[in-house]
Design a protein around this motif. Structure first.
Motif, short mmCIF file in Angstrom:
data_model
loop_
_atom_site.label_atom_id
_atom_site.label_comp_id
_atom_site.label_asym_id
_atom_site.label_seq_id
_atom_site.Cartn_x
_atom_site.Cartn_y
_atom_site.Cartn_z
N TYR A 105 0.83 -1.19 0.00
CA TYR A 105 0.00 0.00 0.00
C TYR A 105 0.87 1.24 0.00
O TYR A 105 1.89 1.30 0.68
N TRP A 106 0.44 2.24 -0.79
CA TRP A 106 1.22 3.48 -0.82
C TRP A 106 0.30 4.70 -0.77
O TRP A 106 -0.51 4.92 -1.65
N CYS A 107 0.49 5.47 0.29
CA CYS A 107 -0.21 6.74 0.44
C CYS A 107 0.85 7.82 0.30
O CYS A 107 1.84 7.83 1.03
N THR A 108 0.67 8.73 -0.66
CA THR A 108 1.72 9.73 -0.94
C THR A 108 1.66 10.94 0.00
O THR A 108 2.50 11.81 -0.07
N ALA A 109 0.66 10.98 0.86
CA ALA A 109 0.52 12.16 1.73
C ALA A 109 1.66 12.26 2.73
O ALA A 109 2.24 11.25 3.12
N ASP A 110 1.96 13.46 3.16
CA ASP A 110 2.97 13.67 4.19
C ASP A 110 2.33 13.37 5.56
O ASP A 110 1.16 13.69 5.79
N ILE A 111 3.13 12.78 6.44
CA ILE A 111 2.62 12.46 7.78
C ILE A 111 2.24 13.72 8.55
O ILE A 111 1.45 13.68 9.48
N LYS B 114 5.95 -3.09 -6.44
CA LYS B 114 4.73 -3.81 -6.81
C LYS B 114 3.54 -3.35 -5.95
O LYS B 114 2.84 -4.14 -5.31
N VAL B 115 3.34 -2.06 -6.00
CA VAL B 115 2.27 -1.44 -5.21
C VAL B 115 0.91 -1.90 -5.73
O VAL B 115 0.66 -1.88 -6.94
N PHE C 11 -2.93 2.48 -4.28
CA PHE C 11 -2.26 3.76 -4.42
C PHE C 11 -3.22 4.89 -4.08
O PHE C 11 -4.28 5.02 -4.68
N TYR C 12 -2.83 5.72 -3.10
CA TYR C 12 -3.73 6.75 -2.54
C TYR C 12 -3.04 8.10 -2.68
O TYR C 12 -1.97 8.30 -2.10
N THR C 13 -3.60 9.01 -3.45
CA THR C 13 -2.94 10.31 -3.66
C THR C 13 -3.97 11.44 -3.75
O THR C 13 -5.15 11.24 -3.50
#
Ligand code: WT7
Length: 693
Positions: free
Chosen positions: A346-352, A395-396, A399-401
């Motif tokens: 899983y990949w979320c591109t948001a900054d923490i 191999k994501v 994807f959350y952006t």
């Protein structure tokens, strides 16, 4: 309702069979069933989900207690009060010991530079967190203390936040793009006893001296008679404090901290100043610390963190979330909205530093034992294929952006995307602002190859987790609609007089019942919490967003209907920008409105009235832009500044921003101008307009 061959029917997009197969919620019927249960019997519904977590003292009596109606007394919301747990224990110890996920990768960390990467397993993360929790305790940090965190997207940021949670300290993370003034204001508002930061980092090819900004923030705090005890500094770029020369051993940090392969860090000759009374290197403290740490058992209703968000008065609000409800809700939404399976990447591109990163890069995925990608860089560095390259590299699957990132990359056409296969992708998501159908279709057709449903998730810092959102297999999609409420969420659309509108309608979006991760208060100002969210319509939580319901019951968020504007998915208040402008010696009065922007969604268009003797010219415009950057941060930089010898006002002196918005857009129809005190200013304002994109 069920997919036709092309999956598309009258602009409604159905899930492909491979998405439906094995889905947690396979069809609309099942969604309806679960949704009804969650609304009719919330205690049973959430009680069952709560059992998946570890409770030191489980809940036996009243599961939920609340008052949403200020005319009946104080507003409060309590989920599982009296039950005790530790959220860090649930995210790490439970996954390592009970679920045997110790060797599973928690994060693939991908640095700003493509060759800079590392990974950390659940077991390693637990060890690091325990060590730093012990460091915090040794520094005298106790349950309930506030800790300010100002760090880039590095693994240590997650370590720090979970270490705070482990000992019951309240973290207050400030996005690393904010200015020294913003950091100072947030430290002062919640009296933080420690600051944790980093030497510096790269954003694309631009080095950022974060330590210098942190020093400046602490200096500003001291000027206002407040000192944090210590400032702990992570060596990320690898500088030495004395000379500022590049440290040859800059890979040490990662390799001594974890058993993963050492990361190759970019070394940069960065000058930082060192104040031995206050500053301590992270690695000096971590060397000695034990990797065993007994968690602090906290009440479900104890505060977990504070996260500041813009407020319409200009002063940021310290949104406070609590342990139990936040755990339950972020874990559950993550599982269902992204239809999470154990093998997903899983990949979320948001900054923490924003709520999206808190809920869906840290707490939600870790609560599910998921493997995530954490990315330090930006979508355009070293080239505009970077995101797609990372998707193939790890191999994501999910994807959350943000829509703004999609609009930015769309500009470069399909080729940079098609260079990479993206074959692993199953589910896509967006968050932060309404997505225009054009961007939605590009995301769906080009990025997702017409096989990945897009979860358009509507929510807020205040809500802690997704509120209106599709579910991948269960809800047919309409581009631009956040579709339906998540489990336990009861929305309503109200008109100006507070009446609920049924069927096809448009009005104020409100919520009628509490969900587990609703904010509990504004730190130090419960009254402001009550008046901001509950005063306008007694008995309802007011979002500040407008909303439409169509004939099929789909919800469409239409955007803010208060004095807030949304730049690249981040909220800013017009008042905050105006007060930054007015601090300049040349400005007597300022008014800011939102203006459409092809990539950012909205941008800032500012009108300034100058003091006598000041000239409006390019130098002044540059100074004013700098002033706002310095007071708030780069995201708040105005795109346009217009000279306004006079502003449209009502007879009582209120600036009519509605008219200014029309002027900025060169829209001649000004609507009702009967309350305008002096109409003669209008023509001049039209003549002085900035040339807009
Ligand atoms: C505001 C909240 C939620 C995390 C990021 C922003 C807007 C958010 C959507 C969406 C339309 C959206 C709203 C909301 N917003 N998601 N899917 N569709 N608008 O958090 O800074 O607290 O901002 O962002 O206007 O009120 P935030």
């Amino acid at each position: 309702m069920i997919p036709d061959k092309t999956l598309v029917e009258k602009d409604v997009y159905h899930a492909a069979p491979e998405v439906v197969q094995g889905a947690h919620v396979p069809n609309f019927q099942k969604y309806k069933e679960l949704y009804s249960q969650s609304i009719e019997k919330p205690e049973e519904f959430w009680g069952k989900l709560a059992k998946e977590f570890y409770w030191k003292t489980p809940k036996t009596d009243k599961f939920l207690d609340y008052n949403f109606d200020h005319t009946k007394g104080k507003i409060f919301i309590r989920w599982m009060e009296g039950a005790t747990t530790n959220i860090c224990y649930n995210l790490l110890d439970r996954n390592v010991h009970e679920k045997k996920l110790g060797d599973k990768v928690a994060y693939y960390w991908e640095g700003n530079d493509p060759e800079d990467c590392m990974q950390v397993t659940y077991k390693e993360l637990l060890q690091q967190v325990c060590k730093f929790a012990n460091v915090l305790r040794a520094q005298g940090v106790k349950k309930g203390d506030r800790i300010s965190i100002y760090m880039p997207m590095i693994i240590e940021l997650v370590v720090v936040m979970l270490a705070c949670a482990r000992i019951g300290a309240i973290h207050s993370i400030v996005f690393a793009g904010f200015s020294a003034d913003s950091v100072c204001e947030r430290i002062l508002d919640s009296h933080c006893s420690l600051l944790i930061t980093t030497d510096g980092f790269y954003r694309g090819d631009k080095p950022i001296n974060l330590k210098q900004i942190a020093d400046e923030a602490l200096r500003k705090c001291r000027e206002r008679n407040f000192s944090v005890g210590k400032c702990i500094v992570v060596k990320h770029l690898g500088v030495t404090e004395a000379t500022g020369a590049t440290d040859e051993t800059c890979t040490d940090r990662a390799s001594s901290n974890t058993q993963s392969p050492p990361a190759k860090r970019s070394c940069y000759n960065l000058q930082i100043t060192w104040n031995a009374d206050v500053d301590i290197w992270w690695h000096d403290l971590m060397k000695e610390a034990s990797d065993k740490c007994e968690p602090e058992w906290c009440d479900s209703e104890d505060p977990l963190f504070i996260l500041y968000t813009s407020g319409s008065t200009g002063k940021p609000k310290g949104v406070q979330h609590t342990v139990g409800g936040y755990l339950l809700y972020t874990a559950t939404t993550f599982k269902y909205v992204f239809d999470y399976k154990p093998d997903d990447v899983y990949w979320c591109t948001a900054d923490i530093g924003w709520i999206t990163g808190h809920s869906y890069l840290a707490y939600g995925p870790l609560a599910n034992g998921a493997t995530s990608v954490m990315f330090e860089g930006i979508p355009t560095y070293p080239n505009v294929s970077r995101l797609w390259e990372i998707i193939d590299k790890y191999k994501v699957t999910t994807f959350y952006t943000a829509p703004t990132a999609i609009r930015l990359l769309m500009k470069y056409g399909e080729d940079p995307v098609k260079k990479f296969s993206r074959a692993s992708l199953k589910i896509l998501g967006t968050v932060g602002e309404p997505i225009n159908p054009e961007a939605w279709l590009w995301y769906y057709n080009v990025v997702g190859n017409r096989k990945c449903p897009i979860m358009d998730t509507f929510w807020q810092t205040e809500t802690g987790g997704h509120m209106m959102t599709p579910l991948p297999a269960a809800i047919p999609l309409k581009p631009g609609s956040a579709t339906f409420p998540f489990f336990g969420v009861l929305p309503a659309i109200l008109n100006e007089s507070g009446e609920e509108l049924e069927g096809e309608a448009e009005g104020y979006l409100v919520f009628k019942k509490p969900w587990p991760s609703i904010m509990r208060t504004i730190y130090g100002n419960h009254q402001r919490f009550e008046s901001t969210y509950f005063k306008k319509f007694p008995g309802y939580f007011v979002t500040g967003d407008g909303c439409k319901r169509d004939k099929d019951g789909y919800y469409w968020i239409t955007g803010r209907i208060d004095d807030m504007l949304n730049v690249s998915g981040h909220l800013l208040s017009t008042a905050e920008v105006e007060s930054a402008l007015i601090e300049h010696a040349a400005v007597v009065e300022a008014a800011t409105v939102s203006h459409p922007h092809p990539i950012k969604g909205e941008c800032l268009y500012c009108f300034v009235t100058l003091r006598d003797g000041h000239e409006f010219n390019e130098t002044l415009i540059a100074e004013l832009k700098d002033q706002v950057r310095e007071k708030i941060g780069p995201i708040a930089t105005p795109d346009y500044i217009q000279n306004a010898p006079g502003l449209p006002k009502t007879r009582s002196g209120k600036i009519m921003r509605r008219i200014l918005r029309q002027i900025a857009r060169n829209e001649k129809d000004l609507g009702d101008t009967s309350t305008l005190a002096d109409g003669t200013v209008i023509e001049e304002l039209f003549n002085n307009r900035c040339r807009t994109a």
